[in-house]
Write an enzyme that holds these catalytic residues in place. Structure first.
Site, PDB file in Angstrom:
ATOM      1  N   SER A   1     -11.029   1.712  -6.036  1.00 50.55           N
ATOM      2  CA  SER A   1     -10.566   2.228  -7.317  1.00 50.55           C
ATOM      3  C   SER A   1     -11.659   2.455  -8.353  1.00 50.55           C
ATOM      4  O   SER A   1     -11.487   2.188  -9.541  1.00 50.55           O
ATOM      5  CB  SER A   1      -9.495   1.301  -7.885  1.00 50.55           C
ATOM      6  OG  SER A   1      -8.851   1.922  -8.943  1.00 50.55           O
TER       7      SER A   1
ATOM      8  N   GLU B   1       0.829  -1.217   0.000  1.00 49.05           N
ATOM      9  CA  GLU B   1       0.000   0.000   0.000  1.00 49.05           C
ATOM     10  C   GLU B   1       0.853   1.252   0.000  1.00 49.05           C
ATOM     11  O   GLU B   1       1.836   1.347   0.746  1.00 49.05           O
ATOM     12  CB  GLU B   1      -0.914  -0.017   1.234  1.00 49.05           C
ATOM     13  CG  GLU B   1      -2.285   0.545   0.977  1.00 49.05           C
ATOM     14  CD  GLU B   1      -3.068  -0.259  -0.058  1.00 49.05           C
ATOM     15  OE1 GLU B   1      -3.102   0.164  -1.230  1.00 49.05           O
ATOM     16  OE2 GLU B   1      -3.628  -1.306   0.300  1.00 49.05           O
TER      17      GLU B   1
ATOM     18  N   ASP C   1      -3.619   1.058 -10.015  1.00 51.22           N
ATOM     19  CA  ASP C   1      -5.047   0.857 -10.285  1.00 51.22           C
ATOM     20  C   ASP C   1      -5.318   0.666 -11.775  1.00 51.22           C
ATOM     21  O   ASP C   1      -6.084  -0.216 -12.176  1.00 51.22           O
ATOM     22  CB  ASP C   1      -5.842   2.055  -9.758  1.00 51.22           C
ATOM     23  CG  ASP C   1      -5.559   2.309  -8.282  1.00 51.22           C
ATOM     24  OD1 ASP C   1      -5.043   1.395  -7.617  1.00 51.22           O
ATOM     25  OD2 ASP C   1      -5.837   3.423  -7.815  1.00 51.22           O
TER      26      ASP C   1
HETATM   27  C1  GLA Z   1      -4.714   5.064  -4.655  1.00 46.98           C
HETATM   28  C2  GLA Z   1      -3.778   5.409  -5.800  1.00 46.98           C
HETATM   29  C3  GLA Z   1      -2.826   4.245  -6.084  1.00 46.98           C
HETATM   30  C4  GLA Z   1      -2.149   3.754  -4.819  1.00 46.98           C
HETATM   31  C5  GLA Z   1      -3.149   3.538  -3.693  1.00 46.98           C
HETATM   32  C6  GLA Z   1      -2.499   3.213  -2.375  1.00 46.98           C
HETATM   33  O1  GLA Z   1      -5.577   4.051  -5.050  1.00 46.98           O
HETATM   34  O2  GLA Z   1      -4.509   5.721  -6.960  1.00 46.98           O
HETATM   35  O3  GLA Z   1      -1.923   4.627  -7.067  1.00 46.98           O
HETATM   36  O4  GLA Z   1      -1.141   4.640  -4.428  1.00 46.98           O
HETATM   37  O5  GLA Z   1      -3.978   4.674  -3.508  1.00 46.98           O
HETATM   38  O6  GLA Z   1      -1.802   2.019  -2.424  1.00 46.98           O
END
Ligand code: GLA
Length: 387
Positions: free
Chosen positions: A124, A30, A169
């Site tokens: 996401s 993460e 994502d």
């Molecule tokens: C969001 C961002 C990703 C990633 C996550 C945390 O989803 O879009 O790129 O950094 O947070 O892991």
């Protein structure tokens, strides 16, 4: 419902096409992607869908089935002025501007956007919207883009909305494979599927704290990115440090050279970067206990070092563990949102029941009925089909 809305706004839907783009749950790794450290997500059976039909001009006209998401319309061009911060149309504009510039696209579309993914919760929905929009506009112009190239381009494109995110994502949304999680590595982007053992089950549970990335949480998120840049300027490339033989040495150097806050950020990066590979190995070996303990270590690191959890999320992780989960952790950008828990086929129903009784009933809701608590299945990536 999509088709009715389409016809009421834009007339006949004959010849319309449909793009589906999945959300994702990150299993481990993460806040590491923006430092080009690996992540380990899987694509979900839920996501964003866009029913679209090419137009003869450059207009992009949008309607959404989501309550409160009003109609939007703009011209496809290489410089598109954003709507106000937080506006849903900005996710489509982000993709549109990037594909217009990269592939010189000039043809717009009429489109209805729909989704069955909770918003602003760490699954996401935003990148699914960006990827779906890009695929729709590429399809309008019959461009067959390379998925890796598109994933990299969309990761950069999404910065348009003001969050300085990494590339996880968009990569899993485009590169997900049914029945598999994926090890994702960056620069160059590489997506390596890893089969999820047949009897493993993942479920997600919402903390009921809304983490709105496009509002307040965006500043927190960008602060994390900026802190890592500062730490890397002093310590050097994180990837080299994660690969170093002796983690203790690396951390001791960090402690000596970084001020306290940056050191804690740094320690999360170094330890989490390693956990991703260990978790990949644990999944490949079918070792659920090991995978679960890595999830828990990841959660503690986010809670105590990276400071991106919150009391409700911590309580939910604890409740999952005392209710029979093998591992649990916050997932996504943080500051609220969802927890992901690992269990097995024999125990998934009882874990769901207990979480409902122990976490959600106390808050006056049924987690299952309210859509806060559900099982997730490793699913395939985004696709375009005939509607
Ligand atoms: C969001 C961002 C990703 C990633 C996550 C945390 O989803 O879009 O790129 O950094 O947070 O892991």
């Amino acid at each position: 419902m999509m088709r009715e809305l389409f016809e009421s706004r834009f007339g006949s839907s004959q010849g319309a096409r449909l793009v589906t783009a999945p959300g994702r749950v990150n299993l481990i790794g993460e806040h590491t992607d923006y430092n080009l450290l690996p992540v380990f997500p899987m694509a979900l059976q839920f996501g964003i869908r866009i029913l679209f039909r090419p137009r003869g001009d450059a207009s992009v006209r949008l309607a959404s089935t989501a309550p409160g998401f009003g109609d939007r319309s703009f011209e496809l061009q290489t410089e598109i002025q954003p709507y106000a911060a937080g506006d849903w149309g900005n996710y489509v504009k982000a993709a549109a501007q990037a594909v217009a510039e990269h592939w010189n696209l000039k043809r717009g579309m009429d489109a209805v956007v729909s989704g069955d993914l909770p918003m602003s919760a760490g699954l996401s929905s935003s990148s699914a919207m960006v990827v779906a929009s890009a695929l729709a506009l590429l399809d309008v112009d019959r461009v067959a883009a390379d998925r890796i190239e598109l994933a990299e381009l969309m990761a950069a494109a999404e910065h348009y909305v003001g969050t300085h995110g990494g590339g996880m994502d968009q990569a899993i949304c485009l590169g997900g494979k049914r029945g598999h999680a994926a090890l994702i590595e960056f620069a160059p982007l590489r997506i390596t599927p890893v089969a999820v053992p047949e009897h493993w089950r993942f479920l997600v549970a919402h903390s009921m704290v809304k983490a709105n990335k496009s509002a307040g949480a965006r500043e927190h998120y960008n602060q994390c990115v900026a802190d890592c840049r500062s730490a890397a300027a002093i310590m050097g490339d994180f990837r080299t440090l994660v690969g170093a033989a002796n983690e203790e040495d690396v951390l001791a150097q960090g402690q000596a050279r970084l001020e306290d806050r940056l050191f804690h950020r740094f320690r999360h990066q170094v330890s989490e970067g390693r956990r991703v590979y260990l978790a990949r190995d644990a999944m490949a070996a079918g070792d659920a206990k090991r995978f679960g303990s890595l999830m828990l270590a990841s959660h503690r690191s986010m809670r105590d070092d990276y400071l991106i959890s919150c009391p409700e999320v911590d309580q939910l992780v604890d409740t999952a563990m005392t209710s029979g989960a093998i591992g649990a952790r916050m997932t996504g950008a943080g500051f609220g949102g969802f927890v992901v828990a690992l269990t097995d086929a024999a125990n998934v129903d009882s874990l769901i029941r207990r979480l409902d009784q122990r976490f959600y009933a106390a808050r006056g809701v049924s987690g299952v009925m309210a859509g806060h608590l559900f099982q997730v299945e490793p699913s395939g990536g985004a696709a375009v089909s005939l509607a």
